[in-house]
Design an enzyme around this catalytic site. Structure first.
Site, PDB file in Angstrom:
ATOM      1  N   GLY A  65     -12.136 -11.198 -12.935  1.00 47.40           N
ATOM      2  CA  GLY A  65     -11.107 -12.094 -13.445  1.00 47.40           C
ATOM      3  C   GLY A  65     -10.268 -12.630 -12.301  1.00 47.40           C
ATOM      4  O   GLY A  65     -10.759 -12.792 -11.183  1.00 47.40           O
TER       5      GLY A  65
ATOM      6  N   THR B  97      -6.867  -0.091  -8.603  1.00 46.11           N
ATOM      7  CA  THR B  97      -5.498  -0.595  -8.771  1.00 46.11           C
ATOM      8  C   THR B  97      -5.323  -1.207 -10.156  1.00 46.11           C
ATOM      9  O   THR B  97      -4.381  -1.950 -10.388  1.00 46.11           O
ATOM     10  CB  THR B  97      -5.152  -1.638  -7.694  1.00 46.11           C
ATOM     11  OG1 THR B  97      -6.119  -2.710  -7.751  1.00 46.11           O
ATOM     12  CG2 THR B  97      -5.159  -1.028  -6.308  1.00 46.11           C
TER      13      THR B  97
ATOM     14  N   GLU C 140       1.766   8.992 -15.564  1.00 44.88           N
ATOM     15  CA  GLU C 140       2.690   8.463 -14.559  1.00 44.88           C
ATOM     16  C   GLU C 140       4.129   8.711 -15.012  1.00 44.88           C
ATOM     17  O   GLU C 140       4.448   8.489 -16.178  1.00 44.88           O
ATOM     18  CB  GLU C 140       2.449   6.962 -14.355  1.00 44.88           C
ATOM     19  CG  GLU C 140       1.053   6.659 -13.835  1.00 44.88           C
ATOM     20  CD  GLU C 140       0.817   5.171 -13.594  1.00 44.88           C
ATOM     21  OE1 GLU C 140       1.765   4.376 -13.749  1.00 44.88           O
ATOM     22  OE2 GLU C 140      -0.311   4.803 -13.243  1.00 44.88           O
TER      23      GLU C 140
ATOM     24  N   HIS D 142       1.702   3.653  -8.074  1.00 42.40           N
ATOM     25  CA  HIS D 142       1.656   2.459  -8.923  1.00 42.40           C
ATOM     26  C   HIS D 142       2.628   1.385  -8.433  1.00 42.40           C
ATOM     27  O   HIS D 142       3.562   0.974  -9.136  1.00 42.40           O
ATOM     28  CB  HIS D 142       1.946   2.790 -10.383  1.00 42.40           C
ATOM     29  CG  HIS D 142       1.366   1.776 -11.328  1.00 42.40           C
ATOM     30  ND1 HIS D 142       1.103   2.043 -12.645  1.00 42.40           N
ATOM     31  CD2 HIS D 142       0.990   0.478 -11.133  1.00 42.40           C
ATOM     32  CE1 HIS D 142       0.600   0.961 -13.235  1.00 42.40           C
ATOM     33  NE2 HIS D 142       0.526  -0.006 -12.321  1.00 42.40           N
TER      34      HIS D 142
ATOM     35  N   SER E 238     -19.351  -6.859 -15.025  1.00 40.48           N
ATOM     36  CA  SER E 238     -18.504  -6.479 -16.158  1.00 40.48           C
ATOM     37  C   SER E 238     -19.308  -6.782 -17.406  1.00 40.48           C
ATOM     38  O   SER E 238     -20.345  -7.451 -17.347  1.00 40.48           O
ATOM     39  CB  SER E 238     -17.161  -7.231 -16.160  1.00 40.48           C
ATOM     40  OG  SER E 238     -17.356  -8.599 -16.440  1.00 40.48           O
TER      41      SER E 238
ATOM     42  N   ILE F 213      -7.845 -11.295 -10.490  1.00 38.10           N
ATOM     43  CA  ILE F 213      -7.718 -10.385  -9.351  1.00 38.10           C
ATOM     44  C   ILE F 213      -9.066 -10.153  -8.692  1.00 38.10           C
ATOM     45  O   ILE F 213      -9.202 -10.220  -7.469  1.00 38.10           O
ATOM     46  CB  ILE F 213      -7.069  -9.055  -9.794  1.00 38.10           C
ATOM     47  CG1 ILE F 213      -5.630  -9.305 -10.258  1.00 38.10           C
ATOM     48  CG2 ILE F 213      -7.099  -8.040  -8.663  1.00 38.10           C
ATOM     49  CD1 ILE F 213      -4.926  -8.070 -10.779  1.00 38.10           C
TER      50      ILE F 213
ATOM     51  N   ARG G  84      -6.140   0.422 -13.966  1.00 37.97           N
ATOM     52  CA  ARG G  84      -5.519   1.400 -14.854  1.00 37.97           C
ATOM     53  C   ARG G  84      -6.222   2.738 -14.645  1.00 37.97           C
ATOM     54  O   ARG G  84      -7.446   2.808 -14.564  1.00 37.97           O
ATOM     55  CB  ARG G  84      -5.620   0.976 -16.324  1.00 37.97           C
ATOM     56  CG  ARG G  84      -4.712  -0.191 -16.700  1.00 37.97           C
ATOM     57  CD  ARG G  84      -3.243   0.180 -16.585  1.00 37.97           C
ATOM     58  NE  ARG G  84      -2.359  -0.916 -16.950  1.00 37.97           N
ATOM     59  CZ  ARG G  84      -1.879  -1.807 -16.105  1.00 37.97           C
ATOM     60  NH1 ARG G  84      -2.243  -1.762 -14.831  1.00 37.97           N
ATOM     61  NH2 ARG G  84      -1.060  -2.755 -16.519  1.00 37.97           N
TER      62      ARG G  84
END
Length: 320
Positions: A158, A238, A269, A288, A179, A160, A240
């Site tokens: 996508g 980076t 987290e 994060h 993907s 990123i 999830r």
């Protein structure tokens, strides 16, 4: 906080204590009182107890989930102001049922792209370990890995992923991608070659994850996928945390099955103090911070204030 203000606003999880400096909150003076919380509460009961007095809750991404069990116990709540364009940790159906409006801010993926490449470089060249050696008085202990001529495997292509593909090409890397819905044409338009998931893990020297967390992607990378990787390969996440099975990644790193990993996201987290990710020598972990940059924070909080002002204006004329 002004006790005379008709509305009360809670700003959650301001870890760096910067929320009030990133935007002009004075436009709310006389209309709403603002309380900022710098700590993080994980237990739903504690979250509910804290938020009981507030009409508006401002959340930073998914740091504090606002689930049905939380929203239904906050009768005063009327507005949830979330940063970025979507927030999977807010139960939108429950909010609508309770008459709670949910608004979002603008977003930019550039900071996450930049951090991802920083993690790739730092992991490949052992920058953290070499810096520690130098600080201790030593000199050159490890040999870094090349990127030029190697293969970058992207799980997800996508916004990123496509940006990482361009950077990989600029570094002289071959780029492959996979993907569930990726086509050969879309991959080619980003300068990547579409391969199967298995081929990606077998071929890539760097595997970088850029997928949304969903039922299809939760646990997508586990022992079977990690076992396909070269012993010299590295995994970067980076996106999830739950996309990767943490226990399987720990086992692969402890057993030397892969050269290393770099992660910015985790199942829980903040990361528990005793988590193995805090001590594994072949893991580079950051807390994060993919979106934690001055420019994006300013945009987040500026848009949040504007969203609250617009809501207050509508409330003043009897709307929501």
């Amino acid at each position: 906080m002004s006790t005379q203000a008709p509305f009360r606003i809670a700003v959650l999880d301001d870890y760096q204590d910067v929320a009030l400096t990133m935007a002009d909150w004075s436009v709310l003076d006389g209309r709403a009182g603002v309380t900022v919380f710098n700590d993080h509460l994980a237990e739903p009961d504690a979250v509910v107890a804290r938020l009981q007095p507030f009409d508006v809750v401002c959340v930073m991404r998914e740091r504090t989930p606002l689930t049905r069990a939380v929203i239904e116990r906050l009768p005063k709540l009327r507005l949830i102001a979330s940063t970025a364009t979507g927030n999977a940790s807010i139960d939108l159906e429950a909010a609508e049922k309770q008459g709670v409006q949910v608004v979002h801010t603008g977003y930019s993926s550039a900071p996450t792209v930049e951090l991802t490449w920083a993690l790739i470089l730092a992991s490949a060249r052992n920058l953290i370990a070499e810096n520690a050696v130098l600080r201790d008085g030593g000199w050159q202990r490890q040999i870094g890995d090349d990127l030029a001529g190697r293969t970058l495997g992207l799980l997800g292509l996508g916004n990123i992923g496509a940006a990482l593909a361009r950077i990989g090409q600029a570094f002289g890397m071959k780029v492959i991608a996979w993907s569930q819905n990726l086509t050969a044409e879309r991959a080619a338009s980003a300068g990547a070659e579409l391969v199967t998931k298995e081929e990606l893990f077998r071929q890539a020297d760097i595997v970088s994850i850029h997928l949304r967390l969903s039922g299809r992607t939760r646990g997508l990378v586990g022992a079977a996928e990690l076992a396909l990787m070269k012993p010299t390969a590295r995994l970067v996440n980076t996106s999830r945390g739950p996309i990767v099975v943490e226990a399987d990644l720990v086992a692969a790193l402890e057993g030397g099955k892969i050269a290393g990993a770099a992660v910015d996201v985790f199942d829980q987290e903040p990361l528990p103090p005793d988590h193995p990710f805090r001590s594994l020598p072949n893991l580079l972990a950051t807390p994060h911070i993919g979106y934690v940059t001055r420019g994006l924070y300013e945009r987040f909080y500026r848009d949040t204030v504007q969203n609250i002002v617009h809501w207050l204006d509508r409330s003043a004329v009897g709307g929501r």
